[in-house]
Design a protein around this motif. Structure first.
Motif, PDB file in Angstrom:
ATOM      1  N   ARG A  68       0.863  -1.439   0.180  1.00 28.38           N
ATOM      2  CA  ARG A  68       0.232  -0.325  -0.108  1.00 28.38           C
ATOM      3  C   ARG A  68       0.673   1.081   0.043  1.00 28.38           C
ATOM      4  NH1 ARG A  68      -3.864   2.345   5.395  1.00 28.38           N
ATOM      5  NH2 ARG A  68      -1.756   2.167   5.159  1.00 28.38           N
ATOM      6  N   GLU A  69       2.333   1.288   0.877  1.00 24.47           N
ATOM      7  CA  GLU A  69       2.720   2.543   0.755  1.00 24.47           C
ATOM      8  C   GLU A  69       3.430   2.531  -0.521  1.00 24.47           C
ATOM      9  OE1 GLU A  69       4.391   1.164   4.529  1.00 24.47           O
ATOM     10  OE2 GLU A  69       3.509   2.691   6.117  1.00 24.47           O
ATOM     11  N   LYS A  70       4.378   1.303  -1.205  1.00 19.29           N
ATOM     12  CA  LYS A  70       4.676   1.152  -2.159  1.00 19.29           C
ATOM     13  C   LYS A  70       3.921   2.162  -3.413  1.00 19.29           C
ATOM     14  CE  LYS A  70       7.261  -2.109  -1.451  1.00 19.29           C
ATOM     15  NZ  LYS A  70       8.157  -4.342  -2.168  1.00 19.29           N
ATOM     16  N   LEU A  71       2.497   1.451  -3.297  1.00 21.68           N
ATOM     17  CA  LEU A  71       1.931   2.553  -4.709  1.00 21.68           C
ATOM     18  C   LEU A  71       0.900   3.418  -4.008  1.00 21.68           C
ATOM     19  CD1 LEU A  71      -1.647  -0.408  -4.988  1.00 21.68           C
ATOM     20  CD2 LEU A  71       0.698   1.052  -7.095  1.00 21.68           C
ATOM     21  N   LEU A  72       1.862   4.485  -2.856  1.00 24.85           N
ATOM     22  CA  LEU A  72       1.436   5.718  -2.525  1.00 24.85           C
ATOM     23  C   LEU A  72       2.647   6.562  -3.330  1.00 24.85           C
ATOM     24  CD1 LEU A  72       0.520   5.699   1.053  1.00 24.85           C
ATOM     25  CD2 LEU A  72      -1.327   6.791  -0.769  1.00 24.85           C
ATOM     26  N   PHE A 144      -0.303  20.143  14.628  1.00 20.55           N
ATOM     27  CA  PHE A 144       1.555  20.062  14.272  1.00 20.55           C
ATOM     28  C   PHE A 144       0.630  19.364  12.582  1.00 20.55           C
ATOM     29  CE2 PHE A 144      -0.602  15.610  15.543  1.00 20.55           C
ATOM     30  CZ  PHE A 144       0.378  14.471  14.390  1.00 20.55           C
ATOM     31  N   THR A 145       1.734  19.864  12.069  1.00 25.39           N
ATOM     32  CA  THR A 145       2.239  19.865  10.386  1.00 25.39           C
ATOM     33  C   THR A 145       3.905  19.009   9.875  1.00 25.39           C
ATOM     34  OG1 THR A 145       1.224  21.627   9.782  1.00 25.39           O
ATOM     35  CG2 THR A 145       2.672  20.732   8.034  1.00 25.39           C
ATOM     36  N   VAL A 146       3.225  17.987   8.941  1.00 32.54           N
ATOM     37  CA  VAL A 146       4.000  17.164   9.086  1.00 32.54           C
ATOM     38  C   VAL A 146       4.155  16.897   7.161  1.00 32.54           C
ATOM     39  CG1 VAL A 146       2.761  14.457   9.101  1.00 32.54           C
ATOM     40  CG2 VAL A 146       5.175  14.279   9.174  1.00 32.54           C
ATOM     41  N   ASN A 147       4.421  16.759   7.018  1.00 30.57           N
ATOM     42  CA  ASN A 147       5.279  16.517   4.973  1.00 30.57           C
ATOM     43  C   ASN A 147       5.142  14.955   4.756  1.00 30.57           C
ATOM     44  OD1 ASN A 147       5.461  19.028   4.586  1.00 30.57           O
ATOM     45  ND2 ASN A 147       7.524  18.732   4.127  1.00 30.57           N
ATOM     46  N   ALA A 148       3.873  14.538   4.605  1.00 26.35           N
ATOM     47  CA  ALA A 148       3.833  13.303   3.786  1.00 26.35           C
ATOM     48  C   ALA A 148       4.850  12.671   2.427  1.00 26.35           C
ATOM     49  CB  ALA A 148       2.203  13.003   3.729  1.00 26.35           C
ATOM     50  N   PHE A 149       5.177  13.515   1.803  1.00 26.01           N
ATOM     51  CA  PHE A 149       6.156  13.709   0.671  1.00 26.01           C
ATOM     52  C   PHE A 149       6.088  15.294   1.041  1.00 26.01           C
ATOM     53  CE2 PHE A 149       3.063  10.698  -1.044  1.00 26.01           C
ATOM     54  CZ  PHE A 149       4.235   9.880  -1.190  1.00 26.01           C
ATOM     55  N   PRO A 150       7.521  15.960  -0.078  1.00 26.67           N
ATOM     56  CA  PRO A 150       7.531  16.794   0.232  1.00 26.67           C
ATOM     57  C   PRO A 150       6.877  18.322  -0.325  1.00 26.67           C
ATOM     58  CG  PRO A 150       9.630  15.896  -0.521  1.00 26.67           C
ATOM     59  CD  PRO A 150       8.456  14.714  -0.439  1.00 26.67           C
ATOM     60  N   ARG A 151       6.350  17.567  -1.246  1.00 26.39           N
ATOM     61  CA  ARG A 151       4.757  18.785  -2.215  1.00 26.39           C
ATOM     62  C   ARG A 151       3.515  18.669  -1.105  1.00 26.39           C
ATOM     63  NH1 ARG A 151       6.501  21.863  -6.714  1.00 26.39           N
ATOM     64  NH2 ARG A 151       4.442  22.755  -5.694  1.00 26.39           N
ATOM     65  N   LYS A 175      -5.209  22.602   0.059  1.00 28.54           N
ATOM     66  CA  LYS A 175      -6.808  22.700  -1.739  1.00 28.54           C
ATOM     67  C   LYS A 175      -6.100  22.014  -3.151  1.00 28.54           C
ATOM     68  CE  LYS A 175     -10.121  25.948  -3.435  1.00 28.54           C
ATOM     69  NZ  LYS A 175     -10.316  27.684  -3.741  1.00 28.54           N
ATOM     70  N   ASN A 176      -5.263  21.166  -2.886  1.00 32.12           N
ATOM     71  CA  ASN A 176      -4.426  21.609  -4.572  1.00 32.12           C
ATOM     72  C   ASN A 176      -4.236  20.156  -4.228  1.00 32.12           C
ATOM     73  OD1 ASN A 176      -5.234  23.415  -5.742  1.00 32.12           O
ATOM     74  ND2 ASN A 176      -3.447  25.065  -6.208  1.00 32.12           N
ATOM     75  N   VAL A 177      -3.954  19.072  -2.946  1.00 30.58           N
ATOM     76  CA  VAL A 177      -3.224  18.763  -2.961  1.00 30.58           C
ATOM     77  C   VAL A 177      -3.461  16.765  -4.286  1.00 30.58           C
ATOM     78  CG1 VAL A 177      -5.733  17.176  -1.489  1.00 30.58           C
ATOM     79  CG2 VAL A 177      -3.119  16.632  -1.769  1.00 30.58           C
ATOM     80  N   ALA A 178      -4.313  17.436  -4.585  1.00 27.74           N
ATOM     81  CA  ALA A 178      -5.141  16.236  -6.090  1.00 27.74           C
ATOM     82  C   ALA A 178      -4.346  16.291  -6.883  1.00 27.74           C
ATOM     83  CB  ALA A 178      -6.498  15.464  -6.552  1.00 27.74           C
ATOM     84  N   GLN A 179      -3.681  17.934  -6.651  1.00 25.23           N
ATOM     85  CA  GLN A 179      -3.001  17.859  -8.808  1.00 25.23           C
ATOM     86  C   GLN A 179      -1.323  16.846  -8.002  1.00 25.23           C
ATOM     87  OE1 GLN A 179      -2.053  21.829  -8.771  1.00 25.23           O
ATOM     88  NE2 GLN A 179      -4.355  21.877  -9.010  1.00 25.23           N
ATOM     89  N   PHE A 180      -1.499  16.727  -6.720  1.00 22.67           N
ATOM     90  CA  PHE A 180      -0.204  15.737  -6.949  1.00 22.67           C
ATOM     91  C   PHE A 180       0.175  14.231  -6.407  1.00 22.67           C
ATOM     92  CE2 PHE A 180       1.133  20.052  -5.434  1.00 22.67           C
ATOM     93  CZ  PHE A 180       2.534  20.446  -6.225  1.00 22.67           C
ATOM     94  N   ILE A 181      -1.805  13.979  -6.432  1.00 18.39           N
ATOM     95  CA  ILE A 181      -1.737  12.495  -5.933  1.00 18.39           C
ATOM     96  C   ILE A 181      -2.679  11.875  -6.587  1.00 18.39           C
ATOM     97  CG2 ILE A 181      -2.135  12.422  -3.910  1.00 18.39           C
ATOM     98  CD1 ILE A 181       0.115  10.437  -3.580  1.00 18.39           C
ATOM     99  N   ILE A 186      -5.556   9.798  -1.519  1.00 16.49           N
ATOM    100  CA  ILE A 186      -5.446  10.950  -0.903  1.00 16.49           C
ATOM    101  C   ILE A 186      -5.907  10.202   0.813  1.00 16.49           C
ATOM    102  CG2 ILE A 186      -6.597  12.935   0.423  1.00 16.49           C
ATOM    103  CD1 ILE A 186      -6.367  13.940  -2.445  1.00 16.49           C
ATOM    104  N   PRO A 187      -6.755   9.449   1.301  1.00 20.43           N
ATOM    105  CA  PRO A 187      -7.179   9.020   2.866  1.00 20.43           C
ATOM    106  C   PRO A 187      -6.744   7.779   2.532  1.00 20.43           C
ATOM    107  CG  PRO A 187      -8.773   8.223   0.863  1.00 20.43           C
ATOM    108  CD  PRO A 187      -7.986   9.336   0.167  1.00 20.43           C
ATOM    109  N   VAL A 188      -5.995   7.240   2.268  1.00 26.36           N
ATOM    110  CA  VAL A 188      -4.735   6.313   2.128  1.00 26.36           C
ATOM    111  C   VAL A 188      -3.619   7.208   2.711  1.00 26.36           C
ATOM    112  CG1 VAL A 188      -3.266   4.277   1.567  1.00 26.36           C
ATOM    113  CG2 VAL A 188      -5.693   5.263   0.746  1.00 26.36           C
ATOM    114  N   LEU A 189      -3.254   8.056   2.605  1.00 28.78           N
ATOM    115  CA  LEU A 189      -2.384   8.689   2.297  1.00 28.78           C
ATOM    116  C   LEU A 189      -2.323   8.987   4.093  1.00 28.78           C
ATOM    117  CD1 LEU A 189       0.764   9.879   1.793  1.00 28.78           C
ATOM    118  CD2 LEU A 189      -0.570  11.393   1.452  1.00 28.78           C
ATOM    119  N   ALA A 190      -3.868   9.781   4.550  1.00 29.51           N
ATOM    120  CA  ALA A 190      -3.966  10.395   5.723  1.00 29.51           C
ATOM    121  C   ALA A 190      -3.518   9.138   6.635  1.00 29.51           C
ATOM    122  CB  ALA A 190      -5.326  10.408   6.032  1.00 29.51           C
ATOM    123  N   ASN A 191      -4.943   8.067   6.319  1.00 32.93           N
ATOM    124  CA  ASN A 191      -4.688   6.763   7.652  1.00 32.93           C
ATOM    125  C   ASN A 191      -2.929   6.368   7.439  1.00 32.93           C
ATOM    126  OD1 ASN A 191      -4.845   3.671   7.002  1.00 32.93           O
ATOM    127  ND2 ASN A 191      -6.608   4.055   8.136  1.00 32.93           N
TER     128      ASN A 191
END
Length: 201
Positions: A68-72, A144-151, A175-181, A186-191
């Motif tokens: 799952r993480e590799k797919l992200l 807190f803020t953390v980067n899942a990926f740099p962008r 707001k533009n997160v869907a431009q990056f993945i 997106i919900p998988v990333l948050a999980n």
């Protein structure tokens, strides 16, 4: 042993990755790239992608990584738009129009477990924030803020439970997160982020 659908998807996107312009992607997504590998920070870990085989390894723990993480990681490489830009405007999941249909599952699988796990454990949550190099903010009881990926920054806000109200939480996304993945990622990333905080990755 039967191959799962997730494993099949991983192999499919590995093949697509090999056809991409790795140097352009690295520049766009703020990643490092050399002749052999791309290097992808994912929350508190660093991963390498072999540019000739698309094999993904953790620099900390080898190949010990969920499909799952590799797919992200591969979805981030493949689905980001060439003109993608962060807006600087952080919004709740329900306000991401591309993700509205996933809201009930997202609440059940990510927000409720996160709030429940850290109820009356704010000191533990703060420690976990430090462990993953998150930046503490001043919202709620702990934020807190953390980067899942740099962008792709994620902003977590947690309110501890009381005699009158249960613990609650939210996660804000650019707001533009869907431009990056891909929106479904997106919900998988948050999980994945919540699982890392709960040390269930």
């Amino acid at each position: 042993m039967a191959v799962s659908n997730v494993e099949r998807l991983y192999v499919y996107y590995q093949k697509l990755f090999l056809e991409l312009d790795h140097v352009r992607i690295a520049e766009k997504l703020c990643l490092k790239c050399d002749d052999d590998y791309m290097y992808v920070p994912f929350f508190n870990n660093m991963f390498s992608i072999n540019r000739r085989s698309a094999v993904i390894n953790s620099l900390q723990c080898g190949n010990d990584l969920l499909y799952r993480e590799k797919l992200l990681i591969l979805h981030h490489m493949y689905f980001h738009k060439s003109d993608a830009e962060n807006s600087g405007n952080m919004v709740a999941f329900r306000n991401l129009r591309e993700c509205a249909d996933f809201e009930p599952a997202y609440q059940k699988m990510t927000i409720v477990p996160f709030a429940t796990y850290f109820n009356k454990k704010m000191e533990l949550l703060i420690q976990r924030v430090h462990d993953i190099n998150g930046q503490l903010n001043t919202y709620g009881d702990v934020s807190f803020t953390v980067n899942a990926f740099p962008r792709i920054p994620l902003q977590f806000i947690f309110w501890d439970g009381s005699d009158e109200f249960p613990a609650n939480a939210t996660i804000l996304f650019d707001k533009n997160v869907a431009q990056f993945i891909h929106p479904e990622s997106i919900p998988v990333l948050a999980n994945a982020g919540v699982n890392i905080l709960m040390e269930k990755h």
